[in-house]
Design a protein around this motif. Structure first.
Motif, PDB file in Angstrom:
ATOM      1  N   TYR A 122       8.967  -5.973 -14.095  1.00 39.05           N
ATOM      2  CA  TYR A 122       8.850  -4.856 -13.158  1.00 39.05           C
ATOM      3  C   TYR A 122      10.110  -4.639 -12.329  1.00 39.05           C
ATOM      4  O   TYR A 122      10.144  -3.775 -11.457  1.00 39.05           O
ATOM      5  N   ASN A 123      11.136  -5.448 -12.588  1.00 36.67           N
ATOM      6  CA  ASN A 123      12.413  -5.329 -11.894  1.00 36.67           C
ATOM      7  C   ASN A 123      12.242  -5.358 -10.374  1.00 36.67           C
ATOM      8  O   ASN A 123      12.741  -4.488  -9.659  1.00 36.67           O
ATOM      9  N   THR A 124      11.507  -6.365  -9.917  1.00 39.02           N
ATOM     10  CA  THR A 124      11.283  -6.534  -8.486  1.00 39.02           C
ATOM     11  C   THR A 124      11.215  -8.023  -8.154  1.00 39.02           C
ATOM     12  O   THR A 124      10.730  -8.814  -8.949  1.00 39.02           O
ATOM     13  N   LYS A 147      -0.006 -10.696  -6.294  1.00 39.91           N
ATOM     14  CA  LYS A 147      -1.062 -10.665  -7.303  1.00 39.91           C
ATOM     15  C   LYS A 147      -2.399 -10.677  -6.570  1.00 39.91           C
ATOM     16  O   LYS A 147      -2.633 -11.538  -5.733  1.00 39.91           O
ATOM     17  N   GLU A 148      -3.235  -9.723  -6.897  1.00 38.81           N
ATOM     18  CA  GLU A 148      -4.573  -9.627  -6.307  1.00 38.81           C
ATOM     19  C   GLU A 148      -5.579 -10.012  -7.388  1.00 38.81           C
ATOM     20  O   GLU A 148      -5.745  -9.297  -8.385  1.00 38.81           O
ATOM     21  N   THR A 149      -6.218 -11.150  -7.203  1.00 39.66           N
ATOM     22  CA  THR A 149      -7.162 -11.665  -8.198  1.00 39.66           C
ATOM     23  C   THR A 149      -8.329 -10.710  -8.393  1.00 39.66           C
ATOM     24  O   THR A 149      -8.872 -10.171  -7.435  1.00 39.66           O
ATOM     25  N   ILE A 150      -8.715 -10.526  -9.641  1.00 42.72           N
ATOM     26  CA  ILE A 150      -9.904  -9.744  -9.975  1.00 42.72           C
ATOM     27  C   ILE A 150     -11.039 -10.741 -10.173  1.00 42.72           C
ATOM     28  O   ILE A 150     -10.998 -11.572 -11.082  1.00 42.72           O
ATOM     29  N   LEU A 207       0.955  -5.859  -7.546  1.00 40.04           N
ATOM     30  CA  LEU A 207       1.332  -4.847  -6.551  1.00 40.04           C
ATOM     31  C   LEU A 207       2.713  -5.150  -5.995  1.00 40.04           C
ATOM     32  O   LEU A 207       3.104  -6.317  -5.903  1.00 40.04           O
ATOM     33  N   SER A 208       3.429  -4.093  -5.637  1.00 37.72           N
ATOM     34  CA  SER A 208       4.724  -4.264  -4.989  1.00 37.72           C
ATOM     35  C   SER A 208       4.866  -3.181  -3.932  1.00 37.72           C
ATOM     36  O   SER A 208       4.780  -1.992  -4.253  1.00 37.72           O
TER      37      SER A 208
END
Length: 176
Positions: free
Chosen positions: A36-38, A43-46, A69-70
């Protein structure tokens, strides 16, 4: 007393057996940042209930299925899995777009002397574009075999099929 100790041992073993090792998590995070080049992402667990997990072919738990998410922006989904090889196992990462179409697959840690060719970017590219809606992945039909890595190739193919079918079950059951 012995029964109680045995039960605690089984519970501890079970919780350790399905957790993501720190070195695997680090490698996955490095791949996610690179893809994602970031440098900054979360990370939000599902969460998947035990009942729903029992209906799937893949094991979801201990943060192995997550949203990426970023800066508050949704980038995609990720899954960290473990598959059998001839005498050991290997860890892999699958990245998905917002529609659960595979955008990247990566073997994070391969623990065998032979069969490591499945880690090749060129070979792994064939999973890109697969989704819960695509046809089943079949060894030697739409998945290229690798001489000397037959067991690992078949294993990862089976794991990918199970993951995609499981994602389809999750999509029908919970909001992803």
């Amino acid at each position: 007393m012995i029964l109680r100790s045995f039960i605690l041992f089984v519970i501890a073993l079970t919780s350790v057996a399905f957790s993501i090792p720190e070195n695997v998590e680090r490698k996955a995070d490095k791949e996610i940042a690179k893809f994602y080049n970031t440098e900054s992402f979360s990370k939000e667990t599902i969460a998947v209930s035990k009942e729903l997990n029992a209906k799937t072919m893949s094991e979801f738990g201990n943060e192995n299925l997550f949203k990426i998410l970023s800066g508050g922006k949704f980038l995609g989904y990720g899954y960290i899995g473990n598959a059998p090889s001839k005498t050991a196992t290997f860890d892999y990462l699958v990245l998905f777009d917002k529609n659960f179409v595979v955008t990247k697959s990566k073997v994070l840690i391969y623990r065998e002397e032979h069969g490591g060719e499945i880690s090749s970017k060129r070979w792994l590219k064939q999973f890109i574009g697969a989704s819960p809606k695509t046809e089943e992945l079949v060894y030697n039909r739409n998945i290229i075999p690798i001489s000397g890595a037959t067991i690992s190739v078949k294993s990862l193919t089976t794991e990918m099929n199970s993951l995609l079918k499981s994602i389809a079950i999750l999509q029908k059951s919970i909001k992803l």
